[in-house]
Design an enzyme around this catalytic site. Structure first.
Site, mmCIF file in Angstrom:
data_model
loop_
_atom_site.group_PDB
_atom_site.id
_atom_site.type_symbol
_atom_site.label_atom_id
_atom_site.label_comp_id
_atom_site.label_asym_id
_atom_site.label_seq_id
_atom_site.Cartn_x
_atom_site.Cartn_y
_atom_site.Cartn_z
ATOM 1 N N TRP A 149 2.891 -4.936 -2.033
ATOM 2 C CA TRP A 149 2.605 -3.615 -1.464
ATOM 3 C C TRP A 149 3.813 -2.717 -1.598
ATOM 4 C CZ3 TRP A 149 1.838 -5.472 4.305
ATOM 5 C CH2 TRP A 149 3.037 -5.945 4.802
ATOM 6 N N CYS A 150 3.624 -1.437 -1.291
ATOM 7 C CA CYS A 150 4.742 -0.499 -1.442
ATOM 8 C C CYS A 150 5.184 -0.005 -0.068
ATOM 9 C CB CYS A 150 4.380 0.647 -2.384
ATOM 10 S SG CYS A 150 2.809 1.432 -2.046
ATOM 11 N N ILE A 151 5.422 -0.947 0.826
ATOM 12 C CA ILE A 151 5.884 -0.594 2.173
ATOM 13 C C ILE A 151 7.362 -0.969 2.261
ATOM 14 C CG2 ILE A 151 5.621 -1.016 4.637
ATOM 15 C CD1 ILE A 151 2.712 -1.683 4.115
#
Lengths: 111, 221
Positions: free
Chosen positions: A109-111
């Site tokens: 994910w892109c967190i």
């Protein structure tokens, strides 16, 4: 590229291009130590606390914890501390590296 | 120091190309460019990232030429594609999306369902989950919430209609962390006596509407 085979005792462990285990069932504490040693890290008590926390969170919720969740748990455990303490343990990203050495999938994910 | 501009807008697009909400999003973005002097960011997430490749990209790229910033959620894109998005689109992250929303961009949303936008000042943002669980959509909606929570933004999630299926069984697993670690407030408008494996607060439809009306922004998925 960090893919290849990691030798741990008599076992040959396959890694993907980011150095994560291809097969989560290959994981063991010895494998974790060998993966970390390859990156020049000797796993101490605090590293293991973080690896265990991330593994348990992943087991319970099917994704790695948010950094704020880890920091809150760290503070609860130690009575004090901040994200800086966790970055001292794993400078390339505490949660990502705990996933790496904890035998979990690479967070996608892109967190 | 960043100059705040009330005219800055960020449009979230989660709808697949060709769907009614996607057509609405494109029209809305064109209108915003014509009528507003602020910055327009269009953020493509979930199935909406399919706008960033041929032949759909051709509909959006003229907007980039007119000054719109077209951003694509990197993770959602990489789950669906091995190559790069069209050159008019920029890889971005959910954290970057929320950072803009929280700092200086008014949120507008065109999701899989009908869009909604809160226009009254409120204390947080509402994410409505109305679609049944599906892969990878469920996971990406949860990621959207987690990204906002990572910035400690006040978020409320409302499960309603088919979205109620997220509250039971294996589907509930990921959502439960929001309650366990107090990352967001969880509500549901599901039938009385309906099963729920998560401690979400029941809400009447009227109260849910009121919550949306007073939110700083509403994302309907």
């Amino acid at each position: 590229m960090r893919s290849g085979v990691l030798r741990v005792g008599e076992r040959c462990i396959e890694l993907d291009t980011d150095g994560f285990l291809r097969d989560a069932d290959d994981w063991s504490p010895d494998v974790a130590r060998a993966m970390a040693a390859r990156d020049g890290i000797e796993l101490g008590e605090d590293h293991w606390w973080l690896i265990r926390f991330v593994r348990e969170h992943h087991r319970d919720y099917d994704n790695p914890p948010l950094m704020r969740v880890v920091v809150a748990a760290w503070r609860q455990e130690r009575g004090d501390g901040s994200s800086r303490d966790l970055y001292r343990l794993f400078p390339d990203g505490p949660v990502r590296q705990a996933c790496l050495y904890g035998g979990l999938p690479r967070p996608d994910w892109c967190i | 120091m960043q100059v705040l501009n009330d005219n800055n807008l960020i449009l979230l697009v989660r709808a697949t190309p060709g769907s009614a909400p996607a057509v609405d999003a494109l029209n809305r973005a064109s209108r915003m460019l014509r009528e507003s002097s602020g910055e327009l960011v269009v953020f493509f997430h979930g199935a909406g990232v399919e706008h960033a490749c041929a032949p759909n990209a051709a509909e959006w790229s003229p907007l980039a030429a007119r000054g719109a910033r077209l951003e694509v959620c990197r993770a959602a894109w990489q789950r669906r594609h091995d190559d790069e998005p069209d050159s008019a689109f920029i890889s971005s992250s959910l954290v970057s999306f929320w950072h803009r929303v929280a700092s200086d961009h008014q949120l507008a949303c065109c999701g899989q369902g009908q869009h909604a936008s809160g226009e009254l000042p409120g204390r947080g943002w509402v994410i409505e989950v109305t679609a049944p669980p599906s892969d990878p959509d469920s996971r990406e909606i949860l990621e959207l919430v987690l990204a906002g929570a990572s910035l400690e933004l006040p978020l409320a999630v409302i499960f309603r209609d088919h979205g109620c299926s997220h509250l039971t069984g294996a589907e509930a697993r990921g959502w439960r962390q929001l309650v366990d670690f107090e990352l967001a407030e969880l509500y549901h408008c599901c039938s009385e006596g309906g099963e729920s494996d998560i401690a979400a607060t029941p809400l009447s439809r009227d109260r849910a509407e009121r919550l949306c009306e007073t939110a700083r922004g509403v994302i309907s998925t």
